[in-house]
Design a protein around this motif. Structure first.
Motif, PDB file in Angstrom:
ATOM      1  N   VAL A 156       6.991 -96.394 -38.873  1.00 49.94           N
ATOM      2  CA  VAL A 156       6.049 -95.359 -39.322  1.00 49.94           C
ATOM      3  C   VAL A 156       5.449 -94.752 -38.065  1.00 49.94           C
ATOM      4  CG1 VAL A 156       4.060 -94.858 -40.786  1.00 49.94           C
ATOM      5  CG2 VAL A 156       5.537 -96.811 -41.320  1.00 49.94           C
ATOM      6  N   GLY A 157       5.529 -93.430 -37.940  1.00 52.06           N
ATOM      7  CA  GLY A 157       5.095 -92.818 -36.693  1.00 52.06           C
ATOM      8  C   GLY A 157       4.224 -91.589 -36.879  1.00 52.06           C
ATOM      9  N   HIS A 158       3.448 -91.288 -35.842  1.00 48.15           N
ATOM     10  CA  HIS A 158       2.564 -90.121 -35.787  1.00 48.15           C
ATOM     11  C   HIS A 158       2.822 -89.404 -34.479  1.00 48.15           C
ATOM     12  CE1 HIS A 158      -1.376 -88.388 -34.363  1.00 48.15           C
ATOM     13  NE2 HIS A 158      -1.300 -87.821 -35.553  1.00 48.15           N
ATOM     14  N   CYS A 159       2.916 -88.072 -34.542  1.00 46.61           N
ATOM     15  CA  CYS A 159       3.079 -87.266 -33.336  1.00 46.61           C
ATOM     16  C   CYS A 159       1.720 -86.712 -32.928  1.00 46.61           C
ATOM     17  CB  CYS A 159       4.063 -86.131 -33.576  1.00 46.61           C
ATOM     18  SG  CYS A 159       4.260 -85.042 -32.146  1.00 46.61           S
ATOM     19  N   ALA A 160       1.245 -87.129 -31.773  1.00 48.58           N
ATOM     20  CA  ALA A 160      -0.076 -86.701 -31.314  1.00 48.58           C
ATOM     21  C   ALA A 160      -0.110 -85.207 -31.004  1.00 48.58           C
ATOM     22  CB  ALA A 160      -0.471 -87.507 -30.076  1.00 48.58           C
ATOM     23  N   GLU A 161       1.035 -84.608 -30.670  1.00 50.50           N
ATOM     24  CA  GLU A 161       1.071 -83.198 -30.308  1.00 50.50           C
ATOM     25  C   GLU A 161       1.059 -82.286 -31.530  1.00 50.50           C
ATOM     26  OE1 GLU A 161       4.315 -82.345 -27.718  1.00 50.50           O
ATOM     27  OE2 GLU A 161       3.672 -83.765 -26.171  1.00 50.50           O
ATOM     28  N   THR A 162       1.833 -82.625 -32.548  1.00 52.01           N
ATOM     29  CA  THR A 162       1.969 -81.748 -33.716  1.00 52.01           C
ATOM     30  C   THR A 162       1.145 -82.211 -34.915  1.00 52.01           C
ATOM     31  OG1 THR A 162       3.863 -82.978 -34.604  1.00 52.01           O
ATOM     32  CG2 THR A 162       4.331 -81.219 -33.007  1.00 52.01           C
ATOM     33  N   GLY A 163       0.719 -83.470 -34.922  1.00 57.52           N
ATOM     34  CA  GLY A 163       0.036 -84.035 -36.074  1.00 57.52           C
ATOM     35  C   GLY A 163       0.974 -84.484 -37.179  1.00 57.52           C
ATOM     36  N   GLN A 164       2.271 -84.350 -36.955  1.00 55.32           N
ATOM     37  CA  GLN A 164       3.231 -84.762 -37.974  1.00 55.32           C
ATOM     38  C   GLN A 164       3.215 -86.281 -38.166  1.00 55.32           C
ATOM     39  OE1 GLN A 164       6.993 -83.208 -36.681  1.00 55.32           O
ATOM     40  NE2 GLN A 164       6.475 -81.094 -37.192  1.00 55.32           N
ATOM     41  N   LEU A 165       3.540 -86.694 -39.384  1.00 54.13           N
ATOM     42  CA  LEU A 165       3.644 -88.097 -39.754  1.00 54.13           C
ATOM     43  C   LEU A 165       5.036 -88.333 -40.311  1.00 54.13           C
ATOM     44  CD1 LEU A 165       0.282 -88.010 -41.619  1.00 54.13           C
ATOM     45  CD2 LEU A 165       0.675 -89.591 -39.714  1.00 54.13           C
ATOM     46  N   GLY A 166       5.628 -89.491 -40.008  1.00 57.69           N
ATOM     47  CA  GLY A 166       6.981 -89.720 -40.479  1.00 57.69           C
ATOM     48  C   GLY A 166       7.314 -91.183 -40.656  1.00 57.69           C
ATOM     49  N   ILE A 167       8.364 -91.416 -41.411  1.00 58.64           N
ATOM     50  CA  ILE A 167       8.879 -92.757 -41.654  1.00 58.64           C
ATOM     51  C   ILE A 167      10.399 -92.711 -41.592  1.00 58.64           C
ATOM     52  CG2 ILE A 167       9.124 -94.644 -43.330  1.00 58.64           C
ATOM     53  CD1 ILE A 167       6.439 -93.818 -44.522  1.00 58.64           C
ATOM     54  N   ALA A 168      10.990 -93.701 -40.918  1.00 60.38           N
ATOM     55  CA  ALA A 168      12.419 -93.968 -41.016  1.00 60.38           C
ATOM     56  C   ALA A 168      12.582 -95.411 -41.465  1.00 60.38           C
ATOM     57  CB  ALA A 168      13.122 -93.738 -39.684  1.00 60.38           C
TER      58      ALA A 168
END
Length: 224
Positions: free
Chosen positions: A6-18
């Motif tokens: 589970v990840g968060h991109c500090a630059e774009t604010g996007q959240l994701g899961i693989a």
């Protein structure tokens, strides 16, 4: 049975899961995301209800650890659950119950949480966290880098058959939602192939949704 990042991109604010699993259609039960709120991977003996419940609590202002604790305590059987949580600020929480299957592990890293059960070894999860933190590129590519690192570190004790990748950004719907519901071999490799095919079209689909007059056409009859 399952490993996830589970990840968060500090630059774009996007959240994701693989995520990948030996079970069929892991993407239908385990990853839960809400734009501007958070992302939750619920696995092991999966209770899908934990995903939306934790997201509701995050949306109401609770921090990830408090939201996770409240959802687990209200549903019972927490010893069988394995859950990773990240909110829109990159704050994380994780839980791995005593009845997690086989060799299990869960670790938090910088803007990420990885967890797995029935693993070849605990080092699989550490490899996922390190790969996510060190990878370059957009969030989907960093998530996939973590999945490939898991496989290289031994992955599951047995074969995996399904995989999924989901990412949310500023919009209310996922900007990436790709799944391999069943493959006899290498579902993570097939998921990466799907991403490589989808990546050059991703912005076009967003444009079509937001401004149909500027929508590109691929010349396909009945194109949606």
């Amino acid at each position: 049975m399952t490993f996830s990042i589970v990840g968060h991109c500090a630059e774009t604010g996007q959240l994701g899961i693989a995520i990948s699993s030996s079970s069929i259609a892991v993407g239908a039960r385990c990853p839960w995301l809400r734009a501007g709120v958070g992302a939750v991977a619920t696995q092991n003996i999966t209770l899908p209800a934990l995903g939306p419940q934790i997201l509701d609590l995050l949306d109401a202002g609770q921090e990830p650890a408090a939201a996770l604790d409240k959802a687990l305590s209200s549903n019972g059987w927490s010893q069988y659950r394995q859950v990773g949580v990240i909110d829109s600020q990159g704050r994380s929480a994780l839980f791995s119950g005593a009845q997690s299957l086989g060799i299990s592990n869960a670790l938090a890293g910088e803007h990420c949480v990885a967890a797995g059960n029935l693993l070849a070894g605990t080092e699989v999860i550490a490899a996922m966290v390190a790969a996510f933190e060190q990878a370059e590129g957009c969030l989907p590519e960093r998530l996939l880098a973590a999945m490939h690192a898991a496989v290289a570190a031994g992955g599951e004790a047995g074969p995996v058959h399904s995989a999924a990748l989901s990412v949310v950004g500023e919009l209310t719907w996922p900007i990436v939602d790709l799944r391999v519901d069943w493959a006899d071999e290498d579902p993570i490799g097939r998921l990466d192939q799907l991403w490589q095919a989808y990546r050059p079209q991703m912005q076009d689909y967003l444009t079509r949704a937001l401004n149909p007059t500027a929508a590109p056409s691929y010349g396909v009859p009945g194109n949606e």
